[in-house]
Write a protein that holds these residues in place. Structure first.
Motif, PDB file in Angstrom:
ATOM      1  N   MET A   1       0.826  -1.186   0.000  1.00 56.22           N
ATOM      2  CA  MET A   1       0.000   0.000   0.000  1.00 56.22           C
ATOM      3  C   MET A   1       0.877   1.260   0.000  1.00 56.22           C
ATOM      4  N   ILE A   2       0.470   2.209  -0.787  1.00 58.24           N
ATOM      5  CA  ILE A   2       1.223   3.457  -0.898  1.00 58.24           C
ATOM      6  C   ILE A   2       1.019   4.304   0.355  1.00 58.24           C
ATOM      7  N   ASN A   3       2.097   4.870   0.844  1.00 60.37           N
ATOM      8  CA  ASN A   3       2.024   5.797   1.963  1.00 60.37           C
ATOM      9  C   ASN A   3       1.737   7.189   1.366  1.00 60.37           C
ATOM     10  N   TYR A   4       0.449   7.491   1.193  1.00 66.83           N
ATOM     11  CA  TYR A   4       0.041   8.740   0.545  1.00 66.83           C
ATOM     12  C   TYR A   4       0.552   9.962   1.295  1.00 66.83           C
ATOM     13  N   GLU A   5       0.502   9.889   2.617  1.00 66.37           N
ATOM     14  CA  GLU A   5       0.936  11.018   3.423  1.00 66.37           C
ATOM     15  C   GLU A   5       2.414  11.348   3.165  1.00 66.37           C
ATOM     16  N   ARG A   6       3.249  10.322   3.179  1.00 69.44           N
ATOM     17  CA  ARG A   6       4.679  10.525   2.937  1.00 69.44           C
ATOM     18  C   ARG A   6       4.923  10.973   1.500  1.00 69.44           C
ATOM     19  N   ALA A   7       4.211  10.385   0.558  1.00 67.31           N
ATOM     20  CA  ALA A   7       4.369  10.766  -0.850  1.00 67.31           C
ATOM     21  C   ALA A   7       4.027  12.235  -1.054  1.00 67.31           C
ATOM     22  N   MET A   8       2.959  12.703  -0.428  1.00 64.85           N
ATOM     23  CA  MET A   8       2.573  14.110  -0.564  1.00 64.85           C
ATOM     24  C   MET A   8       3.579  15.023   0.119  1.00 64.85           C
ATOM     25  N   GLU A   9       4.123  14.587   1.232  1.00 67.69           N
ATOM     26  CA  GLU A   9       5.140  15.377   1.935  1.00 67.69           C
ATOM     27  C   GLU A   9       6.375  15.563   1.056  1.00 67.69           C
ATOM     28  N   ILE A  10       6.824  14.478   0.438  1.00 69.70           N
ATOM     29  CA  ILE A  10       7.996  14.539  -0.435  1.00 69.70           C
ATOM     30  C   ILE A  10       7.698  15.415  -1.654  1.00 69.70           C
ATOM     31  N   LEU A  11       6.519  15.237  -2.237  1.00 69.92           N
ATOM     32  CA  LEU A  11       6.134  16.024  -3.414  1.00 69.92           C
ATOM     33  C   LEU A  11       6.078  17.515  -3.085  1.00 69.92           C
ATOM     34  N   LYS A  12       5.469  17.858  -1.979  1.00 69.18           N
ATOM     35  CA  LYS A  12       5.391  19.276  -1.584  1.00 69.18           C
ATOM     36  C   LYS A  12       6.789  19.853  -1.346  1.00 69.18           C
ATOM     37  N   GLU A  33      13.572   7.711  -2.312  1.00 71.05           N
ATOM     38  CA  GLU A  33      12.391   7.238  -1.586  1.00 71.05           C
ATOM     39  C   GLU A  33      11.111   7.309  -2.419  1.00 71.05           C
ATOM     40  N   MET A  34      10.906   8.402  -3.148  1.00 70.40           N
ATOM     41  CA  MET A  34       9.652   8.588  -3.878  1.00 70.40           C
ATOM     42  C   MET A  34       9.420   7.495  -4.927  1.00 70.40           C
ATOM     43  N   PRO A  35      10.411   7.137  -5.746  1.00 71.56           N
ATOM     44  CA  PRO A  35      10.165   6.050  -6.699  1.00 71.56           C
ATOM     45  C   PRO A  35       9.818   4.722  -6.003  1.00 71.56           C
ATOM     46  N   LYS A  36      10.412   4.465  -4.854  1.00 74.19           N
ATOM     47  CA  LYS A  36      10.090   3.235  -4.113  1.00 74.19           C
ATOM     48  C   LYS A  36       8.641   3.257  -3.641  1.00 74.19           C
ATOM     49  N   ILE A  37       8.217   4.395  -3.128  1.00 72.48           N
ATOM     50  CA  ILE A  37       6.831   4.524  -2.658  1.00 72.48           C
ATOM     51  C   ILE A  37       5.860   4.283  -3.808  1.00 72.48           C
ATOM     52  N   LEU A  38       6.154   4.880  -4.961  1.00 70.10           N
ATOM     53  CA  LEU A  38       5.223   4.803  -6.093  1.00 70.10           C
ATOM     54  C   LEU A  38       5.420   3.569  -6.972  1.00 70.10           C
ATOM     55  N   SER A  39       6.302   2.676  -6.587  1.00 72.62           N
ATOM     56  CA  SER A  39       6.540   1.464  -7.378  1.00 72.62           C
ATOM     57  C   SER A  39       5.996   0.203  -6.695  1.00 72.62           C
ATOM     58  N   ARG A  40       5.263   0.377  -5.631  1.00 72.83           N
ATOM     59  CA  ARG A  40       4.781  -0.784  -4.869  1.00 72.83           C
ATOM     60  C   ARG A  40       3.554  -1.441  -5.482  1.00 72.83           C
ATOM     61  N   ASN A  41       2.635  -0.621  -6.003  1.00 71.42           N
ATOM     62  CA  ASN A  41       1.370  -1.145  -6.514  1.00 71.42           C
ATOM     63  C   ASN A  41       0.905  -0.252  -7.660  1.00 71.42           C
ATOM     64  N   GLN A  42       0.800  -0.814  -8.846  1.00 75.35           N
ATOM     65  CA  GLN A  42       0.482  -0.018 -10.022  1.00 75.35           C
ATOM     66  C   GLN A  42      -0.880   0.658  -9.916  1.00 75.35           C
ATOM     67  N   LYS A  43      -1.898  -0.061  -9.476  1.00 72.68           N
ATOM     68  CA  LYS A  43      -3.235   0.537  -9.391  1.00 72.68           C
ATOM     69  C   LYS A  43      -3.268   1.694  -8.398  1.00 72.68           C
ATOM     70  N   GLU A  44      -2.625   1.529  -7.273  1.00 74.68           N
ATOM     71  CA  GLU A  44      -2.588   2.609  -6.282  1.00 74.68           C
ATOM     72  C   GLU A  44      -1.782   3.798  -6.798  1.00 74.68           C
ATOM     73  N   THR A  45      -0.703   3.510  -7.512  1.00 73.21           N
ATOM     74  CA  THR A  45       0.103   4.587  -8.093  1.00 73.21           C
ATOM     75  C   THR A  45      -0.715   5.360  -9.119  1.00 73.21           C
ATOM     76  N   GLU A  46      -1.439   4.644  -9.957  1.00 67.80           N
ATOM     77  CA  GLU A  46      -2.272   5.308 -10.955  1.00 67.80           C
ATOM     78  C   GLU A  46      -3.333   6.175 -10.282  1.00 67.80           C
TER      79      GLU A  46
END
Length: 103
Positions: A1-12, A33-46
């Motif tokens: 599962m994608i850690n949305y909170e962390r992904a948004m923190e890194i993006l911001k 870190e960001m590519p690892k977060i977004l490479s875990r699950n394709q549907k969640e990344t999309e």
């Protein structure tokens, strides 16, 4: 599962750095870190990418190649092209071409 909170923190952080210090390189967390977060699950990344603004996608395009390399699916590339059609101002074309080459 994608850690949305962390992904948004890194993006911001990435966007803020680019706006304040345009000549400064992106932080390591962006490239590592960001590519690892977004490479875990394709549907969640999309889903995550679909919810982003054109401005956010402009920056996320920098790591499409790394994500595509992990997924290695034509369906992800097709998703990126569809995203590009919805957000032409994000200027994703070159990023998507690099992602195609990565798979």
């Amino acid at each position: 599962m994608i850690n949305y909170e962390r992904a948004m923190e890194i993006l911001k952080n990435r966007i803020e750095m680019a706006e304040k210090w345009p000549d400064m390189d992106a932080p390591d967390e962006w490239w590592e870190e960001m590519p690892k977060i977004l490479s875990r699950n394709q549907k969640e990344t999309e889903k995550f990418l679909e919810e982003r603004t054109s401005k956010e996608l402009f920056f996320l395009g920098e790591i499409f190649e790394d994500i595509a390399y992990e997924f290695k699916t034509d369906s992800f590339i097709q998703f990126l092209w569809n995203l590009h059609k919805k957000h032409p101002k994000a200027e994703l074309e070159e990023d998507i071409k690099r992602a195609e080459e990565a798979i």
